[in-house]
Design a protein around this motif. Structure first.
Motif, PDB file in Angstrom:
ATOM      1  N   UNK A 143       0.788  -1.194  -0.085  1.00 54.80           N
ATOM      2  CA  UNK A 143      -0.168   0.020   0.033  1.00 54.80           C
ATOM      3  C   UNK A 143       0.735   1.147   0.001  1.00 54.80           C
ATOM      4  N   UNK A 144       0.455   2.269  -0.915  1.00 52.06           N
ATOM      5  CA  UNK A 144       1.308   3.319  -0.875  1.00 52.06           C
ATOM      6  C   UNK A 144       0.320   4.671  -0.796  1.00 52.06           C
ATOM      7  N   UNK A 145       0.771   5.921  -0.455  1.00 54.69           N
ATOM      8  CA  UNK A 145       0.062   7.088  -0.381  1.00 54.69           C
ATOM      9  C   UNK A 145       0.790   8.115  -1.027  1.00 54.69           C
ATOM     10  N   UNK A 146       0.251   8.839  -1.935  1.00 55.37           N
ATOM     11  CA  UNK A 146       1.122   9.947  -2.412  1.00 55.37           C
ATOM     12  C   UNK A 146       0.212  11.271  -2.480  1.00 55.37           C
ATOM     13  N   UNK A 147       0.579  12.282  -1.574  1.00 57.76           N
ATOM     14  CA  UNK A 147       0.154  13.611  -1.785  1.00 57.76           C
ATOM     15  C   UNK A 147       1.124  14.153  -2.839  1.00 57.76           C
ATOM     16  N   UNK A 148       0.369  15.010  -3.722  1.00 63.26           N
ATOM     17  CA  UNK A 148       1.391  15.450  -4.732  1.00 63.26           C
ATOM     18  C   UNK A 148       0.851  16.923  -5.211  1.00 63.26           C
ATOM     19  N   UNK A 149       1.482  17.516  -5.795  1.00 62.61           N
ATOM     20  CA  UNK A 149       1.307  18.926  -6.508  1.00 62.61           C
ATOM     21  C   UNK A 149       1.241  18.796  -7.945  1.00 62.61           C
ATOM     22  N   UNK A 150       0.075  19.550  -8.667  1.00 58.44           N
ATOM     23  CA  UNK A 150      -0.152  19.264 -10.008  1.00 58.44           C
ATOM     24  C   UNK A 150      -0.245  20.737 -10.347  1.00 58.44           C
ATOM     25  N   UNK A 151       0.740  21.108 -11.099  1.00 57.13           N
ATOM     26  CA  UNK A 151       0.958  22.605 -11.705  1.00 57.13           C
ATOM     27  C   UNK A 151       0.127  22.584 -13.010  1.00 57.13           C
ATOM     28  N   UNK A 152      -1.222  22.500 -13.063  1.00 50.48           N
ATOM     29  CA  UNK A 152      -2.084  22.236 -13.947  1.00 50.48           C
ATOM     30  C   UNK A 152      -2.576  23.607 -14.572  1.00 50.48           C
ATOM     31  N   UNK A 153      -2.201  23.709 -15.982  1.00 50.03           N
ATOM     32  CA  UNK A 153      -3.027  24.666 -16.717  1.00 50.03           C
ATOM     33  C   UNK A 153      -4.212  24.070 -17.012  1.00 50.03           C
ATOM     34  N   UNK A 154      -5.344  25.146 -17.684  1.00 45.28           N
ATOM     35  CA  UNK A 154      -6.769  24.683 -17.987  1.00 45.28           C
ATOM     36  C   UNK A 154      -7.081  25.441 -19.382  1.00 45.28           C
ATOM     37  N   UNK A 155      -7.569  24.464 -20.284  1.00 45.37           N
ATOM     38  CA  UNK A 155      -8.350  25.122 -21.487  1.00 45.37           C
ATOM     39  C   UNK A 155      -9.494  24.325 -21.864  1.00 45.37           C
ATOM     40  N   UNK A 156     -10.495  25.172 -22.119  1.00 36.23           N
ATOM     41  CA  UNK A 156     -11.951  24.546 -22.586  1.00 36.23           C
ATOM     42  C   UNK A 156     -12.993  25.364 -22.494  1.00 36.23           C
ATOM     43  N   UNK A 157     -13.998  24.835 -22.459  1.00 34.70           N
ATOM     44  CA  UNK A 157     -15.369  25.721 -22.505  1.00 34.70           C
ATOM     45  C   UNK A 157     -16.071  25.366 -21.243  1.00 34.70           C
ATOM     46  N   UNK A 158     -16.590  26.134 -20.674  1.00 33.10           N
ATOM     47  CA  UNK A 158     -17.393  26.098 -19.408  1.00 33.10           C
ATOM     48  C   UNK A 158     -18.702  27.024 -19.484  1.00 33.10           C
ATOM     49  N   UNK A 159     -19.827  26.396 -18.883  1.00 29.96           N
ATOM     50  CA  UNK A 159     -21.079  27.156 -18.791  1.00 29.96           C
ATOM     51  C   UNK A 159     -21.414  27.089 -17.386  1.00 29.96           C
ATOM     52  N   UNK A 160     -21.491  27.947 -16.536  1.00 30.07           N
ATOM     53  CA  UNK A 160     -21.446  28.090 -15.124  1.00 30.07           C
ATOM     54  C   UNK A 160     -23.075  27.338 -14.804  1.00 30.07           C
ATOM     55  N   UNK A 161     -23.955  27.871 -15.569  1.00 25.55           N
ATOM     56  CA  UNK A 161     -25.259  27.321 -15.146  1.00 25.55           C
ATOM     57  C   UNK A 161     -26.245  27.366 -16.618  1.00 25.55           C
ATOM     58  N   UNK A 162     -27.399  26.665 -16.642  1.00 25.61           N
ATOM     59  CA  UNK A 162     -28.010  26.616 -17.881  1.00 25.61           C
ATOM     60  C   UNK A 162     -28.402  27.893 -18.328  1.00 25.61           C
ATOM     61  N   UNK A 163     -28.497  28.130 -19.771  1.00 21.02           N
ATOM     62  CA  UNK A 163     -28.779  29.172 -20.475  1.00 21.02           C
ATOM     63  C   UNK A 163     -27.988  30.346 -20.353  1.00 21.02           C
ATOM     64  N   UNK A 164     -26.838  30.076 -19.732  1.00 25.70           N
ATOM     65  CA  UNK A 164     -25.653  31.251 -19.798  1.00 25.70           C
ATOM     66  C   UNK A 164     -24.819  31.004 -20.708  1.00 25.70           C
ATOM     67  N   UNK A 165     -24.090  32.126 -21.076  1.00 25.86           N
ATOM     68  CA  UNK A 165     -23.105  31.980 -22.137  1.00 25.86           C
ATOM     69  C   UNK A 165     -22.020  30.927 -21.974  1.00 25.86           C
ATOM     70  N   UNK A 166     -21.724  30.230 -22.862  1.00 24.78           N
ATOM     71  CA  UNK A 166     -20.680  29.131 -22.688  1.00 24.78           C
ATOM     72  C   UNK A 166     -19.155  30.033 -22.934  1.00 24.78           C
TER      73      UNK A 166
END
Length: 253
Positions: A15-38
């Motif tokens: 068994x092993x446990x690994x806390x880690x840091x993820x230096x992630x960037x983000x790209x994409x399309x998001x609509x926070x709620x229905x009928x809102x602009x994407x």
């Protein structure tokens, strides 16, 4: 993130446990709620850090004989601001119908939770190399708390707040391979694919690391991780890719 592979040199369980840091960037399309602009989002890791309130990542891996278990959990809380317009007529929760020509300023507090849980079987094993076949599910929960101000040249400014959350579950299949290079150094790769229209249209992830064991029970890992998901249902849109370097510290039992 170094698994305890091998045969006679290892016990029946690990068994092993690994806390880690993820230096992630983000790209994409998001609509926070229905009928809102994407909204199209493209952010480097430094820009994500500017919006970050809290983030945590942990990986768990276990084995009993040839049966394996893989788990990964992510929680990220960010606050972001967007301004757009002029816009066509649209309906915004709390504001009703906003006439054409309005501009919208929005502060979005987003909490993202993702958990991947897979079980599997070790299909190939030597002292130097192991390969595991995996299957399971990826759980997503997205919560958005949106504060919106709509401004119109004729009607002035109107403000409202709206909170909404949504989630889904994706079935996934994957594999994991591990190679000992020396007594101290090893490499590992893990990937999966899923969704298939059950939750998201498609999701996949890939992770590759180089590992260094500096003590009997401790090792450090450095590599690169990508998670991609395309979800669009009921007006909720979360079509994004998160990618970037990872750095982890593993404790092995």
């Amino acid at each position: 993130m170094r698994p305890a592979g091998g045969t006679a040199a290892y016990s029946d369980w690990a068994l092993q446990i690994t806390p880690y840091i993820w230096a992630a960037g983000l790209e994409g399309n998001i609509s926070p709620f229905p009928r809102a602009p994407t909204i199209h989002v493209e952010k480097s890791f430094s820009e994500v850090m500017d919006d970050l309130n809290f983030g945590g990542f942990i990986n768990i891996w276990g084995r009993y004989d040839r049966f394996v278990l893989s788990g990964d959990v992510m929680y990220v809380d960010t606050t972001d601001s967007h301004a757009t317009g002029p816009l066509p007529a649209l309906q915004i929760p709390g504001l009703g119908v906003v006439p054409p020509g309005a501009s919208v300023d929005a502060d979005v507090d987003t909490q993202q939770f993702m958990a991947t849980l897979q079980g599997g079987y070790r299909v190939f094993e030597t002292l130097e190399f192991t390969a595991d076949a995996l299957g399971g599910a990826r759980f997503w929960h997205i919560s958005n708390d949106v504060s919106v101000t709509a401004s119109h040249p004729l009607l002035g400014a109107r403000s409202a707040s709206h909170e909404e959350s949504f989630g889904w579950v994706d079935p996934i299949v994957g594999a994991r391979v591990f190679l000992n290079l020396t007594d101290k150094f090893s490499v590992q790769a893990q990937g999966d694919i899923g969704g298939f229209g059950v939750g998201s249209d498609l999701t996949w992830s890939a992770l590759a690391t180089v590992n260094y064991a500096f003590a009997d029970h401790f090792s450090v890992s450095a590599g690169y991780k990508v998670v991609d998901v395309d979800y669009d249902d009921g007006g909720h849109v979360y079509d994004v890719q998160l990618s970037g370097p990872v750095l982890g510290l593993t404790y092995r039992f």
